[in-house]
Design a protein around this motif. Structure first.
Motif, PDB file in Angstrom:
ATOM      1  N   ASN A 213       0.795  -1.070  -0.394  1.00 15.82           N
ATOM      2  CA  ASN A 213       0.087  -0.323   0.638  1.00 15.82           C
ATOM      3  C   ASN A 213       0.644   0.836   0.227  1.00 15.82           C
ATOM      4  O   ASN A 213       1.776   1.367   0.643  1.00 15.82           O
ATOM      5  CB  ASN A 213      -0.975   0.057   0.844  1.00 15.82           C
ATOM      6  N   PHE A 271      -7.743   5.484  -6.253  1.00 18.16           N
ATOM      7  CA  PHE A 271      -7.802   5.178  -4.102  1.00 18.16           C
ATOM      8  C   PHE A 271      -8.770   4.784  -3.931  1.00 18.16           C
ATOM      9  O   PHE A 271     -10.203   4.754  -4.670  1.00 18.16           O
ATOM     10  CB  PHE A 271      -7.188   6.980  -3.484  1.00 18.16           C
ATOM     11  N   TYR A 272      -8.741   3.830  -2.813  1.00 21.30           N
ATOM     12  CA  TYR A 272      -9.735   3.172  -2.497  1.00 21.30           C
ATOM     13  C   TYR A 272     -10.012   3.217  -0.497  1.00 21.30           C
ATOM     14  O   TYR A 272      -9.153   3.238  -0.273  1.00 21.30           O
ATOM     15  CB  TYR A 272      -9.716   1.629  -2.550  1.00 21.30           C
ATOM     16  N   GLU A 273     -10.978   3.777  -0.734  1.00 23.32           N
ATOM     17  CA  GLU A 273     -11.527   3.965   1.010  1.00 23.32           C
ATOM     18  C   GLU A 273     -11.900   2.595   0.918  1.00 23.32           C
ATOM     19  O   GLU A 273     -13.696   2.509   0.934  1.00 23.32           O
ATOM     20  CB  GLU A 273     -12.488   5.290   1.197  1.00 23.32           C
ATOM     21  N   ARG A 291     -10.756   1.746   9.290  1.00 22.88           N
ATOM     22  CA  ARG A 291     -11.113   1.810   7.712  1.00 22.88           C
ATOM     23  C   ARG A 291      -9.606   1.739   7.103  1.00 22.88           C
ATOM     24  O   ARG A 291      -8.954   1.969   8.059  1.00 22.88           O
ATOM     25  CB  ARG A 291     -11.994   2.985   7.885  1.00 22.88           C
ATOM     26  N   ILE A 292      -9.883   1.153   5.605  1.00 23.25           N
ATOM     27  CA  ILE A 292      -8.192   2.011   5.438  1.00 23.25           C
ATOM     28  C   ILE A 292      -8.151   1.959   4.078  1.00 23.25           C
ATOM     29  O   ILE A 292      -9.264   2.048   3.181  1.00 23.25           O
ATOM     30  CB  ILE A 292      -7.215   0.053   5.248  1.00 23.25           C
ATOM     31  N   ARG A 293      -7.371   3.092   3.377  1.00 22.43           N
ATOM     32  CA  ARG A 293      -7.152   3.767   2.484  1.00 22.43           C
ATOM     33  C   ARG A 293      -6.236   3.275   1.434  1.00 22.43           C
ATOM     34  O   ARG A 293      -5.358   3.283   1.898  1.00 22.43           O
ATOM     35  CB  ARG A 293      -6.610   5.306   2.920  1.00 22.43           C
ATOM     36  N   ALA A 295      -4.252   3.614  -1.550  1.00 19.33           N
ATOM     37  CA  ALA A 295      -4.328   4.097  -3.431  1.00 19.33           C
ATOM     38  C   ALA A 295      -3.301   3.278  -4.318  1.00 19.33           C
ATOM     39  O   ALA A 295      -2.244   2.208  -3.950  1.00 19.33           O
ATOM     40  CB  ALA A 295      -2.337   4.850  -2.896  1.00 19.33           C
TER      41      ALA A 295
END
Length: 344
Positions: A213, A271-273, A291-293, A295
């Motif tokens: 990530n 990116f994805y939340e 939660r994880i972001r 990219a």
């Protein structure tokens, strides 16, 4: 007569009276047959006979608290004449019996969410004596202060109440000793084994160990993005956890990895939340979220594109050298160095 009186003890009885003389006067005494008492007759120098009751064996009030005997006085006349008297013996209590608990070991199960002040259990002891010798006082024996803060014991009733917070995740088992002491100082002890039962009072917690990530957009499906650590302090079904990404809906799995499911395209999403949910197997279930972001790093997967596929220019032949004939432009959907366009 107190029941602790030792055998051999004597108890003088009232003498009989007979106004006759000689053989016609009182000559002997007899006692009705029984297991505990005998009769002796002492003769005084003046010839009078004094009957005495003699205890032959130890009395037990708890087995027989009253004894009824008949004393007979007789002369030797013709015909023989006699008189009788009843002897009523009440056996009084001695503290010769210790308390006895209804159980040697009490096995108790308590839910960890039992409210403070609730009745947890009761211990009970009996004593065969009577009066103050049968009055029992209860107390904890050899109990740590930490446990005393959780449980209180009523010294008269034996009721034990919860007075502090129980927590299965902290302590699952307690063992205490209860003493029961009667008014004469005799005591007995009983063990109490207390099992604390789990309730679903903990929400699952989620943490991540990122592996990749940001992730390159040309990463292949099944690439591991992050390791997932889920923890639930409850036990059994209450601690059995399944995870899923919120957009997936319920269900999920126990796989401790966040894995790429299909090919990425940074040009569509940079990116994805993600919202991860972990639900346990309790009833009702409890759910924790994290939660994880993620990219997406650009890959050079797009070629430059000219604004036109063909340029047509009409040029007079007498233009000077260096004259700009046309400007061409090309763009690249990638980013960074992958989007820098050179012309030739």
């Amino acid at each position: 007569i107190i029941e602790s009186t030792p055998p051999g003890a004597r108890f003088p009885l009232s003498r009989g009276r007979d106004p006759d003389i000689g053989e016609n006067s009182l000559q002997n005494y007899e006692l009705s047959p029984n297991l505990f008492f005998s009769l002796v007759v002492r003769e005084s120098p003046d010839g009078t006979k004094q009957p005495e009751l003699v205890l032959e064996k130890l009395l037990d009030r708890e087995k027989q608290r009253n004894h009824h005997l008949i004393l007979t006085a007789a002369d030797s006349g013709d015909p023989v004449r006699s008189g009788t008297a009843q002897i009523k013996i009440a056996v009084t209590d001695a503290n010769d019996n210790p308390p006895v608990f209804t159980k040697e070991i009490y096995k108790i199960q308590l839910l960890e969410n039992l409210p403070e002040g609730s009745l947890a259990f009761q211990v009970k002891a009996t004593d065969s004596d009577e009066g103050t010798n049968a009055e029992i006082t209860y107390s904890f024996s050899d109990i740590p202060n930490s446990v005393r803060q959780l449980f209180t014991l009523n010294p008269r009733t034996g009721y034990v109440n919860v007075t502090g917070p129980l927590d299965y995740e902290e302590v699952k088992y307690y063992e205490v000793t209860v003493e029961g002491k009667d008014g004469g100082g005799l005591s007995a002890h009983a063990k109490v084994h207390i099992d604390i039962l789990d309730v679903n009072d903990n929400i699952p917690t989620i943490s991540f160990l990122p592996i990749l990530n940001p992730i390159p957009e040309d990463a292949v499906p099944s690439t591991v993005v992050a390791l997932i650590n889920v923890r639930d302090r409850d036990s059994g079904d209450n601690g059995e956890v399944r995870c899923h990404i919120d957009s997936e809906g319920p269900g999920g799995n126990r796989r401790p990895e966040l894995v790429l499911a299909k090919a990425l395209d940074r040009e569509e999403a940079a990116f994805y939340e993600l919202v991860l949910k972990a639900s346990d197997g309790g009833d009702p279930a409890r759910t924790g979220t994290a939660r994880i972001r993620v990219a997406v790093v650009d890959a050079n997967d797009n070629a430059p594109v000219f604004s036109q596929s063909e340029y047509t220019v009409r040029v007079p032949e007498d233009l000077p050298v260096g004259y700009v004939l046309v400007a061409v432009t090309a763009t690249d959907a990638d980013e960074g160095i992958n989007a820098h366009v050179k012309y030739s």
